[in-house]
Structure formats: C-alpha cells, structure tokens
Design an enzyme around this catalytic site. Structure first.
Site, PDB file in Angstrom:
ATOM      1  CB  CYS A  41     -12.396  37.796   7.388  1.00  0.00           C
ATOM      2  SG  CYS A  41     -13.122  36.686   8.630  1.00  0.00           S
ATOM      3  CB  CYS A  68     -12.431  31.850   7.786  1.00  0.00           C
ATOM      4  SG  CYS A  68     -13.489  32.858   8.863  1.00  0.00           S
ATOM      5  CB  CYS A  71     -14.616  35.625   5.445  1.00  0.00           C
ATOM      6  SG  CYS A  71     -13.054  34.694   5.499  1.00  0.00           S
ATOM      7  CB  CYS A 318      23.202  33.462 -18.168  1.00  0.00           C
ATOM      8  SG  CYS A 318      21.487  32.930 -17.987  1.00  0.00           S
TER       9      CYS A 318
END
Length: 334
Positions: A41, A68, A71, A318
C-alpha cells in the site's frame, strides 16, 4: 526459533519496505483508521503498535476492518472486471445491507456472474463477502461491550432470529449478555499431514486437531460448553506462533514446542497428558507403559480413554501411544 512477535516484526518490516513478494502472504489492519491493506500500500505506514496482521482478507473483514481505497486489497494482482469492482464498491457504500439475488438487477449484474467471478478472484462468494463485512461490524460492537440489539441493527439484521443464526455459525450460541461469554479464536492451518483447526485465546492454545477427524464437531461443542465460550474465526499471536512452530516441526527443524497450553480435563487426564509431553522425539509408549509411568499400572483402560480425549494433537503426542497387541515394542520409559 520463530515466535509470534518475530513474525509480526518481520511482516512490519516488509510492510515498511512495500515488499511485493509478500502480496497474498499477509494483510495488515490499521487500528487507527479501521482499514486493511496490502503489504505494498502506498499510504503512509502506521506505527507497529497500530497494526494487526491477517493471513487472508476474510479474517480482516471479520475483524471489522474495511478495504483500503488506495491499495484495494480485494483486487487480484490483475485488474478486477467491471462487474466485480461494482459489487465491491456497492458493499462498501452500505456494508450493513443484506444482499439477495434480486438486488443484482439494480446493478445490471446476473447473480451467477456475481457468484462465479467473486469466487474466482477472492475465494469466497459475493454473499459470503457481504455477510463477513456485516458480521465483522457486529463483532466489533459486541467486543466493545455494546448491547446486542445495537450490534444486530448496526449489522443490518432486522430479525433477531436471523442475527442469532448468522452469529452462531461463527461464534457459537449467542449469549444474552456477551460479557458473560469467554471469547476464543479459531484458525485453519495447512500442514504437510493435512489441514488442522486451532482454537486459542490470547494466552493459551485450547485445541489443535485435524479437520477430518471424526468427532471434531463434538470436541468443539464440549469445549464451548465447558468454558461457556464463543468462537470467532481470527488469528491470535498464539496461533501465529503455533503455525511457525508446526512448520519447523514438519520440516524436521524442531522436536519440542513452546506454545502455552490449556489442558481442559480431569486431574487424571491432565496427569496422562503431562506424562506424554515428557516423551522424547521418536519414543513411544504402550498403554501399559504409560500407566506405569504415572504410577498406576492397573489404569490401562483409563489411560487409553484419556489419550483419546486429548484435544491438542501433535503438541501432546497421543499418536505415539501403541497397543500391546503384537506391534513393535515401545522403547523403555526413561
């Protein structure tokens, strides 16, 4: 060792550098603005303390961040088609709106086009995207302790039942007072042995299990009931640390883990699990040996039950417990 903080530091460094190689690797949410961005960005970079990092866009949406405008984090590396861009813009213009197939006619877009193209670009349908934005807003209000009715209306749900149904799909049963609930966070992790589900809070890991394990839904239900918990799909620093350590483990670079664990079980079960954590790399136990190791040779069946109730696969090994039925003998307990 790669820790969660190390990863945050590294991602922040790549963010400051605007490193294009990290496109698609992470997204950053900016707490002060409420938006999330790509690593590249062009906007002024926030302080590290104001950043949250996410593996995919949907996690950022569910954390109540909006895309945004500079970007365009929901745009693929190639340019979006005009139809898809129109849909994204429509949601951001009114994120509380509940979209239906009939609404697409107002945008001169066919519903099938919306589903197909959105899935191609973002890995989720348009309806899933718009729902994530709405629920993200709801989560934000609830985390801030606001009344549930306000969260419902702000998220665009006119019906209380509709809101509860949508909320429950992600968070579990909706409480009458959200402050009475324990909030846990879940994330899907890809490993060399298959996909795993991790659940944690901000301090400890509660569950790590392969998603194809039979009975996983029951495990989650039991965990939620015991802790009066709701579960939000979101990565925590604990889960980020776990992902890094699992990668090292499966690459042969690690034999032990440092993740703080929440072992939810009876005192006897916890005793069994703690003994399992003492096993060395490559070592195995029979159920009889494990019972002997905890000082109760006659408790083989109870040990087997505790072993099966383990909710922290790999970290509590286990899988190294074998039957005394003619299979290769386990190594001696040290």
């Amino acid at each position: 060792m790669i820790t969660a903080q190390t990863q945050v530091d590294h991602y922040y460094e790549m963010l400051v550098e605007k490193n294009s190689q990290y496109e698609g690797i992470f997204y950053v949410g900016v707490k002060t603005t409420g938006v999330f961005c790509r690593p590249t960005c062009p906007a002024k970079k926030p302080l590290k303390k104001n950043c949250e990092f996410f593996d995919d866009a949907q996690e950022a949406l569910l954390a109540a961040y909006r895309p945004c405008k500079r970007c365009k984090p929901l745009s693929a590396p190639s340019y979006l088609t005009e139809d898809v861009q129109r849909l994204v813009d429509a949601v951001e213009a009114n994120p509380e709106r509940k979209w239906t197939d009939k609404d697409f006619s107002s945008l001169a877009i066919h519903p099938n086009t919306a589903r197909r193209q959105f899935k191609k670009y973002f890995g989720m349908t348009f309806i899933e995207y718009s729902r994530s934005r709405r629920l993200g807003l709801a989560f934000k209000h609830i985390r801030q302790g606001e009344p549930l009715i306000d969260a419902q209306l702000e998220a665009g749900f006119d019906s209380g039942n509709g809101f509860r149904d949508a909320f429950a799909k992600i968070m579990g049963d909706l409480p009458s007072n959200s402050k009475e609930k324990t909030i846990l966070y879940s994330s899907w992790l890809e490993t060399k042995l298959g996909a795993m589900l991790a659940i944690s809070d901000h301090a400890r890991l509660y569950l790590l299990e392969f998603v194809d394990r039979r009975g996983l839904e029951t495990e989650i239900m039991v965990l939620r009931k015991r802790l009066n918990a709701s579960i939000i799909p979101q990565q925590t620093s604990i889960i980020q640390q776990l992902a890094a350590e699992l990668t090292e483990y499966f690459n042969g670079q690690r034999t032990t883990f440092t993740i703080p664990l929440a072992m939810i079980g009876s005192p006897f079960q916890q005793q069994v699990w703690q003994q399992l954590q003492q096993m060395k790399a490559g070592e195995t136990y029979s159920y009889k040996q494990l019972a002997q190791a905890i000082g109760n040779e006659k408790a083989c069946r109870a040990v087997a039950n505790a072993n099966g109730k383990n909710q922290l696969s790999i970290l509590i090994p286990c899988h190294r417990v074998i039957n005394s039925d003619g299979t290769p003998a386990a190594m001696a307990v040290v």
